[in-house]
Design an enzyme around this catalytic site. Structure first.
Site, PDB file in Angstrom:
ATOM      1  N   HIS A   1      32.009  44.307  35.950  1.00  0.00           N
ATOM      2  CA  HIS A   1      32.826  43.238  36.131  1.00  0.00           C
ATOM      3  C   HIS A   1      31.889  42.193  35.643  1.00  0.00           C
ATOM      4  O   HIS A   1      31.123  41.748  36.038  1.00  0.00           O
ATOM      5  CB  HIS A   1      33.545  43.094  37.587  1.00  0.00           C
TER       6      HIS A   1
ATOM      7  N   ASP B   1      45.628  41.459  47.375  1.00  0.00           N
ATOM      8  CA  ASP B   1      45.020  40.379  46.597  1.00  0.00           C
ATOM      9  C   ASP B   1      46.044  39.825  45.545  1.00  0.00           C
ATOM     10  O   ASP B   1      45.724  38.662  45.135  1.00  0.00           O
ATOM     11  CB  ASP B   1      43.724  40.964  45.503  1.00  0.00           C
TER      12      ASP B   1
ATOM     13  N   ARG C   1      46.248  31.172  46.236  1.00  0.00           N
ATOM     14  CA  ARG C   1      45.086  30.622  46.218  1.00  0.00           C
ATOM     15  C   ARG C   1      45.034  29.762  44.831  1.00  0.00           C
ATOM     16  O   ARG C   1      44.724  28.634  44.976  1.00  0.00           O
ATOM     17  CB  ARG C   1      43.845  31.567  46.043  1.00  0.00           C
TER      18      ARG C   1
ATOM     19  N   SER D   1      38.184  39.336  46.794  1.00  0.00           N
ATOM     20  CA  SER D   1      39.310  39.539  45.825  1.00  0.00           C
ATOM     21  C   SER D   1      38.389  40.423  45.005  1.00  0.00           C
ATOM     22  O   SER D   1      39.280  41.268  44.606  1.00  0.00           O
ATOM     23  CB  SER D   1      39.407  38.220  45.238  1.00  0.00           C
TER      24      SER D   1
ATOM     25  N   LYS E   1      39.306  44.841  44.618  1.00  0.00           N
ATOM     26  CA  LYS E   1      40.003  45.694  43.518  1.00  0.00           C
ATOM     27  C   LYS E   1      38.789  46.619  43.009  1.00  0.00           C
ATOM     28  O   LYS E   1      39.242  47.981  42.550  1.00  0.00           O
ATOM     29  CB  LYS E   1      40.311  44.810  42.461  1.00  0.00           C
TER      30      LYS E   1
HETATM   31  N1  URA Z   1      38.639  36.798  39.806  1.00  0.00           N
HETATM   32  C1  URA Z   1      39.216  37.432  40.721  1.00  0.00           C
HETATM   33  O1  URA Z   1      39.705  38.521  40.618  1.00  0.00           O
HETATM   34  N2  URA Z   1      39.445  36.727  42.016  1.00  0.00           N
HETATM   35  C2  URA Z   1      38.893  35.449  42.438  1.00  0.00           C
HETATM   36  O2  URA Z   1      38.991  34.996  43.637  1.00  0.00           O
HETATM   37  C3  URA Z   1      38.374  34.943  41.369  1.00  0.00           C
HETATM   38  C4  URA Z   1      38.292  35.522  40.111  1.00  0.00           C
END
Ligand code: URA
Length: 425
Positions: free
Chosen positions: A85, A164, A171, A186, A190
């Site tokens: 990621h 999320d 957010r 967050s 995932k």
């Molecule tokens: N990317 C995400 O998936 N979540 C965040 O809070 C910030 C960047």
């Protein structure tokens, strides 16, 4: 959980207390179900941003986010699983060559990716510039592609940490994105739910990154690695410099072309360096004894790329869209490039149509910025510095303005700075 109320949960955090496991699980469950309103959830998120979270609160919060959906079980695949990621940067196309490369090394790479928002591009947006390619992969095809090809890049299904989805959108409009515990939970909820046994994080710092300061990026990286390890996912992070954009292209189709150059054994040195460093770390965590540099040189990663694109309906040989309007910017004087600012380049690409302002906006496949010099290069007066690609010529003046101070010329070349600053984990 009969005694928990949303006002108690908000009040506990507002007053600097520690949320109990019961309060956290109650909140995530009821927020996901829609029975906690946006205004109350926003108040809690703001209290978390201001007060922070203890490691134990964060671990419980992340587990509750994972449990709001399903955690995939990839243990029957018969191959080591590993994903990567990136926190996002300008010209960051690394997943495109990396996923097929790591698959060619023997792993299965299950990458659920997103579309871009703001000045950083999304992996799905880039791949969608390939005629026929689709990010939607049905459950049975997903497992088959992972087994047969070894790499899938697709959009996340509705069952991947659904808490999320709603929380990130909230957010985004309530000034509560910039909280390390909220960002870490967050991203990691995932990634953990995706089911890979190992995960490598590319955490960027610098002008084009989400976290401009290296110290904050380090804190985010340490937090995410800790959450991965606590949930049984072998995790490591590379802290990488995003003051300068990666490669020579920021956009969608033009970044696919640059990625294919890497798979063909060429491509910009910085893109190759980061792709190989991440691939080596992924192989190490997946306990695969392979040398990504020789796998790349053998052409096996290119073969995997072609299979991965075809499996999702794409034609790897189809010409990619090109922009009808291309504007050139030349050097006003001679000198050494002392700075090429990633954020300015990202904003120009965004203005030209490569990115979106709201998540429902379309992006242009052919729009973007190409640059022809990097810090340290010597340029002559009138040498080509940038090309602006767009479908809409009215966007060019704003892109020119964004690039006005993007490139700084000086008398001497700057000291080179490392692309990969640190490894964590
Ligand atoms: N990317 C995400 O998936 N979540 C965040 O809070 C910030 C960047």
């Amino acid at each position: 959980m009969a005694n928990v109320t949303i006002l108690d949960v908000i009040g506990t955090k507002r007053d600097g207390g520690e949320l109990s496991t019961e309060q956290i699980r109650w909140f995530i469950e009821n927020f996901t179900a829609g029975s906690v309103g946006d205004e109350q959830a926003s108040a809690l998120l703001m209290a978390i941003l201001l007060r922070g979270m203890t490691p134990s609160e964060l671990a419980t919060w992340t587990t509750a986010m994972i449990d709001s959906g399903e955690r995939a079980d990839l243990s029957a695949l018969g191959r080591p699983t590993v994903d990567k990621h990136s926190t996002g940067g300008v010209g960051d196309k690394i997943s495109l060559p990396l996923c097929p490369l790591v698959a060619a090394c023997g792993a299965a790479v299950p990458q659920m990716a997103g579309r871009g928002l703001g000045h950083t591009g999304g992996t799905i947006d880039k791949l969608e510039s390939i005629p026929g390619w689709s990010p939607e992969v049905a459950g049975s095809d997903y497992a088959r592609q992972l087994r047969d090809v070894g790499a899938v890049i697709c959009s996340a299904g509705a069952q991947l940490a659904p808490a999320d989805r709603r929380m990130y959108a909230l957010r985004d409009v309530t000034g509560t994105v910039e909280s390390i515990p909220l960002i870490a939970s967050s991203i990691m909820s995932k990634k953990i739910a995706e089911g890979a046994a190992a995960l490598v994080l590319d955490v960027k710092f610098g002008s084009g990154a989400f976290m401009t300061e290296m110290g904050r990026a380090r804190e985010l990286a340490e937090t995410m690695v800790g959450l991965g390890e606590a949930n049984g996912v072998r995790s490591a992070a590379l802290l990488t410099d995003m003051n300068t954009p990666l490669g020579y292209n920021a956009g969608n189709a033009i970044e696919v072309t640059e990625s294919v150059e890497v798979l063909a054994g060429g491509g910009p040195p910085d893109v190759v360096e980061l792709t190989l460093a991440l691939a080596e770390t992924m192989c190490e965590l997946a306990q695969i004894d392979a040398d990504p540099a020789s796998v790349l040189a053998s052409g096996a990663a290119m073969d995997k790329w072609r299979s991965m694109i075809s499996a999702q309906g794409g034609d790897p040989d189809a010409p990619l869209p090109t922009a009808p309007h291309v504007e050139r910017i030349e050097a006003p004087s001679a000198g050494h490039v002392t700075r090429l600012d990633a954020r300015a380049v990202g904003e120009a690409a965004w203005v030209l149509g490569a990115g979106r302002a709201r998540k429902e906006d379309p992006v242009s496949a052919s729009a973007g910025v190409r640059w022809f010099v990097r810090p340290g290069d010597r340029v002559a007066k009138s040498q080509l510095l940038f090309e602006l690609h767009t479908e809409d010529p009215e966007r060019i003046p704003a892109a020119r303005e964004a690039l006005e101070s993007a490139l700084v010329l000086g008398d001497a070349a700057p000291e080179p700075t490392p692309l990969i600053a640190e490894r964590i984990g």
